[in-house]
Design a protein around this motif. Structure first.
Motif, PDB file in Angstrom:
ATOM      1  N   GLU A  48      18.473  12.725   9.754  1.00  0.00           N
ATOM      2  CA  GLU A  48      18.004  13.103  11.081  1.00  0.00           C
ATOM      3  C   GLU A  48      17.965  11.880  12.005  1.00  0.00           C
ATOM      4  O   GLU A  48      18.316  11.964  13.187  1.00  0.00           O
ATOM      5  CB  GLU A  48      16.612  13.739  10.961  1.00  0.00           C
ATOM      6  CG  GLU A  48      16.278  14.588  12.161  1.00  0.00           C
ATOM      7  CD  GLU A  48      14.906  15.231  12.054  1.00  0.00           C
ATOM      8  OE1 GLU A  48      14.757  16.183  11.252  1.00  0.00           O
ATOM      9  OE2 GLU A  48      13.995  14.796  12.773  1.00  0.00           O
ATOM     10  N   HIS A  52      19.675  10.996  15.611  1.00  0.00           N
ATOM     11  CA  HIS A  52      19.061  10.474  16.842  1.00  0.00           C
ATOM     12  C   HIS A  52      19.921   9.350  17.418  1.00  0.00           C
ATOM     13  O   HIS A  52      20.147   9.280  18.620  1.00  0.00           O
ATOM     14  CB  HIS A  52      17.650   9.935  16.568  1.00  0.00           C
ATOM     15  CG  HIS A  52      16.671  10.997  16.166  1.00  0.00           C
ATOM     16  ND1 HIS A  52      15.446  10.694  15.617  1.00  0.00           N
ATOM     17  CD2 HIS A  52      16.729  12.345  16.228  1.00  0.00           C
ATOM     18  CE1 HIS A  52      14.796  11.823  15.357  1.00  0.00           C
ATOM     19  NE2 HIS A  52      15.558  12.839  15.717  1.00  0.00           N
ATOM     20  N   GLU A  93       6.896   5.527  12.892  1.00  0.00           N
ATOM     21  CA  GLU A  93       7.101   6.552  13.929  1.00  0.00           C
ATOM     22  C   GLU A  93       6.288   6.242  15.185  1.00  0.00           C
ATOM     23  O   GLU A  93       6.741   6.492  16.296  1.00  0.00           O
ATOM     24  CB  GLU A  93       6.792   7.954  13.400  1.00  0.00           C
ATOM     25  CG  GLU A  93       7.877   8.515  12.483  1.00  0.00           C
ATOM     26  CD  GLU A  93       9.297   8.491  13.087  1.00  0.00           C
ATOM     27  OE1 GLU A  93       9.453   8.744  14.303  1.00  0.00           O
ATOM     28  OE2 GLU A  93      10.246   8.196  12.346  1.00  0.00           O
ATOM     29  N   TRP A 121      13.666  14.744  25.706  1.00  0.00           N
ATOM     30  CA  TRP A 121      13.890  15.369  24.385  1.00  0.00           C
ATOM     31  C   TRP A 121      13.279  14.508  23.283  1.00  0.00           C
ATOM     32  O   TRP A 121      12.625  15.008  22.368  1.00  0.00           O
ATOM     33  CB  TRP A 121      15.391  15.561  24.119  1.00  0.00           C
ATOM     34  CG  TRP A 121      15.647  16.237  22.800  1.00  0.00           C
ATOM     35  CD1 TRP A 121      15.723  17.585  22.570  1.00  0.00           C
ATOM     36  CD2 TRP A 121      15.808  15.599  21.506  1.00  0.00           C
ATOM     37  NE1 TRP A 121      15.934  17.817  21.228  1.00  0.00           N
ATOM     38  CE2 TRP A 121      15.990  16.627  20.559  1.00  0.00           C
ATOM     39  CE3 TRP A 121      15.818  14.268  21.075  1.00  0.00           C
ATOM     40  CZ2 TRP A 121      16.177  16.371  19.188  1.00  0.00           C
ATOM     41  CZ3 TRP A 121      15.993  14.012  19.713  1.00  0.00           C
ATOM     42  CH2 TRP A 121      16.177  15.057  18.792  1.00  0.00           C
ATOM     43  N   PHE A 122      13.453  13.183  23.400  1.00  0.00           N
ATOM     44  CA  PHE A 122      12.935  12.262  22.383  1.00  0.00           C
ATOM     45  C   PHE A 122      11.407  12.205  22.405  1.00  0.00           C
ATOM     46  O   PHE A 122      10.779  12.016  21.363  1.00  0.00           O
ATOM     47  CB  PHE A 122      13.534  10.860  22.578  1.00  0.00           C
ATOM     48  CG  PHE A 122      14.928  10.739  22.022  1.00  0.00           C
ATOM     49  CD1 PHE A 122      15.142  10.320  20.723  1.00  0.00           C
ATOM     50  CD2 PHE A 122      16.036  11.078  22.792  1.00  0.00           C
ATOM     51  CE1 PHE A 122      16.416  10.224  20.190  1.00  0.00           C
ATOM     52  CE2 PHE A 122      17.319  10.982  22.273  1.00  0.00           C
ATOM     53  CZ  PHE A 122      17.524  10.554  20.971  1.00  0.00           C
ATOM     54  N   LYS A 124       9.421  14.694  23.070  1.00  0.00           N
ATOM     55  CA  LYS A 124       8.990  15.887  22.316  1.00  0.00           C
ATOM     56  C   LYS A 124       9.229  15.690  20.824  1.00  0.00           C
ATOM     57  O   LYS A 124       8.392  16.047  19.993  1.00  0.00           O
ATOM     58  CB  LYS A 124       9.792  17.121  22.776  1.00  0.00           C
ATOM     59  CG  LYS A 124       9.064  17.986  23.780  1.00  0.00           C
ATOM     60  CD  LYS A 124       9.801  19.308  23.992  1.00  0.00           C
ATOM     61  CE  LYS A 124      10.953  19.106  24.971  1.00  0.00           C
ATOM     62  NZ  LYS A 124      11.892  20.243  25.068  1.00  0.00           N
ATOM     63  N   GLU A 125      10.382  15.150  20.486  1.00  0.00           N
ATOM     64  CA  GLU A 125      10.741  14.918  19.089  1.00  0.00           C
ATOM     65  C   GLU A 125       9.720  13.994  18.413  1.00  0.00           C
ATOM     66  O   GLU A 125       9.332  14.219  17.264  1.00  0.00           O
ATOM     67  CB  GLU A 125      12.153  14.321  19.006  1.00  0.00           C
ATOM     68  CG  GLU A 125      12.622  13.905  17.621  1.00  0.00           C
ATOM     69  CD  GLU A 125      12.802  15.048  16.642  1.00  0.00           C
ATOM     70  OE1 GLU A 125      12.780  16.223  17.078  1.00  0.00           O
ATOM     71  OE2 GLU A 125      12.952  14.766  15.437  1.00  0.00           O
ATOM     72  N   GLN A 126       9.245  12.974  19.141  1.00  0.00           N
ATOM     73  CA  GLN A 126       8.273  12.050  18.549  1.00  0.00           C
ATOM     74  C   GLN A 126       6.933  12.719  18.270  1.00  0.00           C
ATOM     75  O   GLN A 126       6.247  12.353  17.321  1.00  0.00           O
ATOM     76  CB  GLN A 126       8.101  10.811  19.430  1.00  0.00           C
ATOM     77  CG  GLN A 126       9.245   9.818  19.328  1.00  0.00           C
ATOM     78  CD  GLN A 126       9.652   9.515  17.892  1.00  0.00           C
ATOM     79  OE1 GLN A 126      10.748   9.863  17.471  1.00  0.00           O
ATOM     80  NE2 GLN A 126       8.780   8.897  17.116  1.00  0.00           N
ATOM     81  N   GLU A 128       6.652  15.759  17.251  1.00  0.00           N
ATOM     82  CA  GLU A 128       6.930  16.440  15.979  1.00  0.00           C
ATOM     83  C   GLU A 128       6.957  15.445  14.810  1.00  0.00           C
ATOM     84  O   GLU A 128       6.350  15.688  13.763  1.00  0.00           O
ATOM     85  CB  GLU A 128       8.280  17.157  16.083  1.00  0.00           C
ATOM     86  CG  GLU A 128       8.625  17.980  14.859  1.00  0.00           C
ATOM     87  CD  GLU A 128      10.133  18.179  14.711  1.00  0.00           C
ATOM     88  OE1 GLU A 128      10.781  17.307  14.092  1.00  0.00           O
ATOM     89  OE2 GLU A 128      10.653  19.185  15.214  1.00  0.00           O
ATOM     90  N   GLU A 129       7.639  14.319  15.010  1.00  0.00           N
ATOM     91  CA  GLU A 129       7.760  13.326  13.931  1.00  0.00           C
ATOM     92  C   GLU A 129       6.389  12.811  13.488  1.00  0.00           C
ATOM     93  O   GLU A 129       6.107  12.725  12.297  1.00  0.00           O
ATOM     94  CB  GLU A 129       8.616  12.128  14.382  1.00  0.00           C
ATOM     95  CG  GLU A 129      10.028  12.445  14.800  1.00  0.00           C
ATOM     96  CD  GLU A 129      10.964  12.824  13.670  1.00  0.00           C
ATOM     97  OE1 GLU A 129      10.597  13.695  12.849  1.00  0.00           O
ATOM     98  OE2 GLU A 129      12.061  12.262  13.603  1.00  0.00           O
TER      99      GLU A 129
END
Ligand code: FE
Ligand code: CA
Length: 161
Positions: A48, A52, A93, A121-122, A124-126, A128-129
């Motif tokens: 994943e 990125h 993270e 987008w990143f 939001k992704e962070q 989640e991470e």
């Protein structure tokens, strides 16, 4: 595009590849102690992270910029426990989140709207991470070295698609 934003995103490509490297290193640790589910989870996470890096690569290409791949440092390769490894993953993270936020801030300053949009987008992704890694840290804390609990968590993490 803004030269400053370009430089920061170019560096971020390296950071994402380092993330993949670190998680693959954690996978070797988990494989070495026969926690194959944990190892599988880390191998998927490593892929994943490469995704990125590629997402940023393609964005920079679309903006007419050529990525210059930075040197990647050797990742740590041993931890004292699964909890210690996951705590390190969570710390990493958080570091990545800070880095993304800094570039987002820079894109705003530079009025690079496309980069700003791309970086959301990143962001939001962070979220989640950090949430998924943090949850595993808390589960490991609750286990307190219970072999049964660890076995069950290993099965759960091994089911990651
Ligand atoms: Fe990432
Ligand atoms: Ca993710």
């Amino acid at each position: 595009m803004s030269e400053k934003v370009f430089k920061a995103l170019n560096e971020q490509v390296g950071k994402e590849i380092f993330s993949a490297y670190l998680y693959l290193s954690m996978a070797t640790y988990f494989d070495s102690i026969d926690l194959l589910g944990f190892a599988r989870w880390m191998k998927i996470q490593a892929k994943e992270e490469l995704g990125h890096a590629m997402k940023i690569y393609e964005f920079l290409y679309e903006r007419g910029s050529r990525v210059e791949l930075p040197a990647i440092e050797k990742p740590k390769n041993t931890w004292n426990s699964p909890l210690e490894a996951f705590e390190a993953a969570l710390e990493h993270e958080k570091f990545i989140t800070k880095s993304i936020n800094t570039i987002f801030e820079l894109a705003k300053e530079e009025k690079d709207y496309a980069a700003e949009q791309f970086l959301s987008w990143f962001i939001k992704e962070q979220v989640e991470e950090e949430a998924q890694t943090g949850l595993i840290v808390r589960k490991l804390e609750k286990l307190q070295d219970s072999p049964t609990g660890l076995y069950m968590l290993d099965r759960e993490l091994g089911s990651r698609e």
